[in-house]
Design a protein around this motif. Sequence first.
Motif, PDB file in Angstrom:
ATOM      1  N   VAL A 159       0.836  -1.202   0.000  1.00 26.53           N
ATOM      2  CA  VAL A 159       0.000   0.000   0.000  1.00 26.53           C
ATOM      3  C   VAL A 159       0.871   1.252   0.000  1.00 26.53           C
ATOM      4  N   LEU A 160       1.947   1.230   0.788  1.00 23.85           N
ATOM      5  CA  LEU A 160       2.874   2.361   0.839  1.00 23.85           C
ATOM      6  C   LEU A 160       3.521   2.588  -0.517  1.00 23.85           C
ATOM      7  N   GLN A 161       3.894   1.499  -1.155  1.00 21.92           N
ATOM      8  CA  GLN A 161       4.518   1.596  -2.474  1.00 21.92           C
ATOM      9  C   GLN A 161       3.561   2.215  -3.491  1.00 21.92           C
ATOM     10  N   ALA A 162       2.298   1.790  -3.416  1.00 25.25           N
ATOM     11  CA  ALA A 162       1.320   2.315  -4.365  1.00 25.25           C
ATOM     12  C   ALA A 162       1.040   3.786  -4.124  1.00 25.25           C
ATOM     13  N   SER A 163       1.179   4.224  -2.861  1.00 21.54           N
ATOM     14  CA  SER A 163       0.789   5.586  -2.519  1.00 21.54           C
ATOM     15  C   SER A 163       1.928   6.593  -2.634  1.00 21.54           C
ATOM     16  N   TYR A 164       3.155   6.193  -2.246  1.00 14.61           N
ATOM     17  CA  TYR A 164       4.223   7.177  -2.109  1.00 14.61           C
ATOM     18  C   TYR A 164       5.500   6.861  -2.883  1.00 14.61           C
ATOM     19  N   ILE A 165       5.694   5.580  -3.202  1.00  9.85           N
ATOM     20  CA  ILE A 165       6.975   5.179  -3.790  1.00  9.85           C
ATOM     21  C   ILE A 165       6.792   4.939  -5.271  1.00  9.85           C
ATOM     22  N   ARG A 166       7.809   5.293  -6.040  1.00 12.39           N
ATOM     23  CA  ARG A 166       7.683   5.095  -7.471  1.00 12.39           C
ATOM     24  C   ARG A 166       7.562   3.615  -7.782  1.00 12.39           C
ATOM     25  N   PRO A 167       6.856   3.252  -8.836  1.00 10.77           N
ATOM     26  CA  PRO A 167       6.620   1.849  -9.158  1.00 10.77           C
ATOM     27  C   PRO A 167       7.900   1.115  -9.487  1.00 10.77           C
ATOM     28  N   GLU A 168       7.792  -0.190  -9.405  1.00 13.04           N
ATOM     29  CA  GLU A 168       8.912  -1.063  -9.755  1.00 13.04           C
ATOM     30  C   GLU A 168       8.928  -1.167 -11.284  1.00 13.04           C
ATOM     31  N   TYR A 169       9.786  -0.384 -11.924  1.00 16.61           N
ATOM     32  CA  TYR A 169       9.720  -0.275 -13.377  1.00 16.61           C
ATOM     33  C   TYR A 169      10.160  -1.540 -14.099  1.00 16.61           C
ATOM     34  N   PHE A 170      11.062  -2.244 -13.547  1.00 11.14           N
ATOM     35  CA  PHE A 170      11.585  -3.407 -14.260  1.00 11.14           C
ATOM     36  C   PHE A 170      11.399  -4.653 -13.419  1.00 11.14           C
ATOM     37  N   LEU A 223      -1.663   3.089  13.393  1.00  7.20           N
ATOM     38  CA  LEU A 223      -2.822   3.945  13.177  1.00  7.20           C
ATOM     39  C   LEU A 223      -2.424   5.215  12.420  1.00  7.20           C
ATOM     40  N   VAL A 224      -1.381   5.898  12.887  1.00  9.12           N
ATOM     41  CA  VAL A 224      -0.955   7.145  12.248  1.00  9.12           C
ATOM     42  C   VAL A 224      -0.466   6.877  10.830  1.00  9.12           C
ATOM     43  N   ALA A 225       0.363   5.831  10.674  1.00  8.51           N
ATOM     44  CA  ALA A 225       0.879   5.510   9.339  1.00  8.51           C
ATOM     45  C   ALA A 225      -0.250   5.137   8.403  1.00  8.51           C
ATOM     46  N   GLY A 226      -1.217   4.386   8.905  1.00  6.15           N
ATOM     47  CA  GLY A 226      -2.344   3.988   8.071  1.00  6.15           C
ATOM     48  C   GLY A 226      -3.162   5.183   7.619  1.00  6.15           C
ATOM     49  N   MET A 227      -3.380   6.143   8.506  1.00  6.33           N
ATOM     50  CA  MET A 227      -4.145   7.325   8.136  1.00  6.33           C
ATOM     51  C   MET A 227      -3.400   8.156   7.097  1.00  6.33           C
ATOM     52  N   LEU A 228      -2.078   8.208   7.197  1.00  2.00           N
ATOM     53  CA  LEU A 228      -1.294   8.952   6.216  1.00  2.00           C
ATOM     54  C   LEU A 228      -1.262   8.253   4.865  1.00  2.00           C
ATOM     55  N   ILE A 229      -1.278   6.918   4.908  1.00  2.00           N
ATOM     56  CA  ILE A 229      -1.182   6.159   3.660  1.00  2.00           C
ATOM     57  C   ILE A 229      -2.539   6.020   3.000  1.00  2.00           C
ATOM     58  N   SER A 230      -3.499   5.453   3.762  1.00  2.54           N
ATOM     59  CA  SER A 230      -4.808   5.186   3.181  1.00  2.54           C
ATOM     60  C   SER A 230      -5.803   4.899   4.298  1.00  2.54           C
ATOM     61  N   PRO A 231      -6.877   5.685   4.404  1.00  2.00           N
ATOM     62  CA  PRO A 231      -7.901   5.405   5.419  1.00  2.00           C
ATOM     63  C   PRO A 231      -8.506   4.012   5.271  1.00  2.00           C
ATOM     64  N   SER A 232      -8.586   3.514   4.023  1.00  3.42           N
ATOM     65  CA  SER A 232      -9.131   2.166   3.830  1.00  3.42           C
ATOM     66  C   SER A 232      -8.230   1.116   4.465  1.00  3.42           C
ATOM     67  N   LEU A 233      -6.918   1.379   4.504  1.00  2.87           N
ATOM     68  CA  LEU A 233      -5.991   0.461   5.165  1.00  2.87           C
ATOM     69  C   LEU A 233      -6.286   0.391   6.659  1.00  2.87           C
ATOM     70  N   VAL A 234      -6.616   1.541   7.265  1.00  3.99           N
ATOM     71  CA  VAL A 234      -6.961   1.561   8.686  1.00  3.99           C
ATOM     72  C   VAL A 234      -8.215   0.740   8.940  1.00  3.99           C
ATOM     73  N   ALA A 235      -9.203   0.870   8.072  1.00  7.02           N
ATOM     74  CA  ALA A 235     -10.431   0.090   8.233  1.00  7.02           C
ATOM     75  C   ALA A 235     -10.145  -1.404   8.144  1.00  7.02           C
ATOM     76  N   TRP A 236      -9.293  -1.783   7.182  1.00  5.99           N
ATOM     77  CA  TRP A 236      -8.948  -3.193   6.996  1.00  5.99           C
ATOM     78  C   TRP A 236      -8.210  -3.765   8.205  1.00  5.99           C
ATOM     79  N   MET A 237      -7.360  -2.941   8.830  1.00  7.36           N
ATOM     80  CA  MET A 237      -6.539  -3.399   9.949  1.00  7.36           C
ATOM     81  C   MET A 237      -7.104  -2.978  11.299  1.00  7.36           C
ATOM     82  N   SER A 238      -8.333  -2.484  11.336  1.00  9.46           N
ATOM     83  CA  SER A 238      -8.882  -1.948  12.579  1.00  9.46           C
ATOM     84  C   SER A 238      -8.875  -2.939  13.738  1.00  9.46           C
TER      85      SER A 238
END
Length: 719
Positions: free
Chosen positions: A429-440, A563-578
Amino acid sequence: MDVLTAAPAPNHAPDHALHPAMPEEKHLDMPEQNLFRFDPATERRNRTHKRALPWISRTLTFGGGLALTVWGGWQMYRVIDVGGITFLKWMLLVLFLANFSWIALSFAAGVVGFLHLLFARPKQPEIPKELKTRTAVVMPIYNEAPSRVFGALQAIYEDVQATGLGAHFDWFFLSDTTDPDIWIAEERALLALRRNLGPDARVFYRHRQKNTARKAGNIADFVTRWGGSYDHMVVLDADSLMTGHAIAVLAGAMENDPDSGIIQTLPLIINRNTLFARVQQFAARIYGPVIADGLSCWMGRDGNYWGHNAIIRTAAFAAHCGLPHLTGKPPFGGHILSHDFVEAALIRRAGYTVYMLPSLAGSYEESPPSLIDVAARDRRWCQGNLQHSRVIFAKGLHPATRQHFTTGIMAYVSSPLWLAQIAVGILLVLQASYIRPEYFSQEFTLFPTWPVFDAERSLMLFEVTMAVLLAPKLFGLILALFDGPTRRGGGGAIRLTLSALFETLMSALLAPIMMLVHAGHVLHILFGFDTGWEPQRRDDGSVAFNQIMRRHRDHVILGFIMLVAGMLISPSLVAWMSPTIAGLILAIFLSWASGQRSIGVALKKVGLLVTPEERNPPPIATRANALSQTFAAEGFDHADGLRAVYEDPQFREAHETFLPPAAPRVRGDIHPDRAMAEAKLNDAQTIDDAVKWMQRKERMVLLHDRALIGLLSRLPSGA
């Protein structure tokens, strides 16, 4: 032979007869087994095993578990196979398969147990009319409160006598106690027990000065010295209770089945009052029979042994269950900690059968009173089960035995695997949100491989995983609701259902805490840290709050970070890991609440987490509790051992006759603790000085030494 003249204690009627401390020895050889050398030609051939292979149950359990795992793996592959599969996605798939296969197998076994209990309705075995064999009932004890264990054994003894078959049983306390005050309290409780039962009671006691190889060594010492007098032995734990009916049925079953090596019962948890213990007690009573019956169905006569509340064929045990010392140092080397699994494996390898009687009522145990207590116990169990990784490939083991070892190992390894799966999911999830994709990836592409998922299929797979995980609980609840006595004993359909929902919620909140606890245990053991062997706390006391804070503060910090990291990355991640986040953030509160007797009793008063055995207590439990209170009133549990020996000359004489013959001293061989104890006794002016100055090790040496006891007895009183 150790001989005790049971002298009367002050203010008590004299004993009716002289009693030996232990009966005459009749030795059995117990050779150490070689795990990796075994000649199949030496395996005992039996008749019943070949007739009773449970192919249908095994096919349903393992075939169903495999089919469900394949389906789940394919669905997970479809979830991640959107826009290409990256390295992290492959990791997620592998971890998912490892974890899902574990719960899929448990689900399949639960289905088998549910169907068997629903349609077959196993009947309660009948008590035999007569017995021809002799059975020793042995209770290993280690720094336990004497009032509890002696009260329990007297209740069991009386219940067996009431069957009319009591003459076929002898009773043994096998003490490995290392606390000198508790050791003396055990001896005083034994004398009181013998007075209670009369001159014909064959109740014996042996104390080992060195508890070599712990419980396994304790049992082995009994078998090699006295086992030759007994066809079978029923092994109890310090918190065990068994009715006379259950013990007589076990003895009759083994007598009538010459192929049997170990017959295991399903102990139910009773006498629990704290919140955590009551949750465990309810779960074991409502869901436990489904899991145990499923296990019994597929394992058939290739079963396992849980170390207590079971009967063992003594000669077979001696011949084939001598445990080897594993090479290297602990935690993976040394003596085998979880000896029961290995003993079952070895006796099955020799051709004897091992099986369970899950429908046999009247077998009970207790459980740790708090989350911290169960974590401490699991630390030892974790090391023992991981140690089985060095035993699982032993030569000649039955495939079912290897599965038992795998199950035990996975019970703890699954926690770091689940933790790793969560971590990889967060990274994706972090990769999809903040890190550039794995190009190769491994193959050249013109476009990058984005870490995306099939969200709809992912939700469906999550729901299926939860259903598979919770299904055994539902099966148990359904059976309880359809069974009149269980439904009424649980407070009726509404309260029973509410209790199941509450237990499920508590289990969901506690699961992430136990995941981290077990993961920590595994890592400590992998890094070479050995566990101790502390006595288990069995009372209903709470844990000091500062201890709870120290134990769980890292869990709470991790929960807030997630909790804090999940909110920064994706609120849906927080719901999934609640559930995971909530359990960790509330770890301190949950752990504190788990040990509170007041919360457990309050739930009991409103009819939640109530079991049939609690609403209508088994008579043997009521009797054991009353006897424990009677023994506690004698004041043995908390008395100073040195003063007890000093103040009661008749007990002192009895204690000295318990001691084995003194070994001749080698000139120049000076034991430091003995020398220190002797010096302190010579320097003491009163008994008060000796009591105040003696350290624990010095007390043990003194109480094992007749000469030092003589010095103690000649000291002036402090008055």
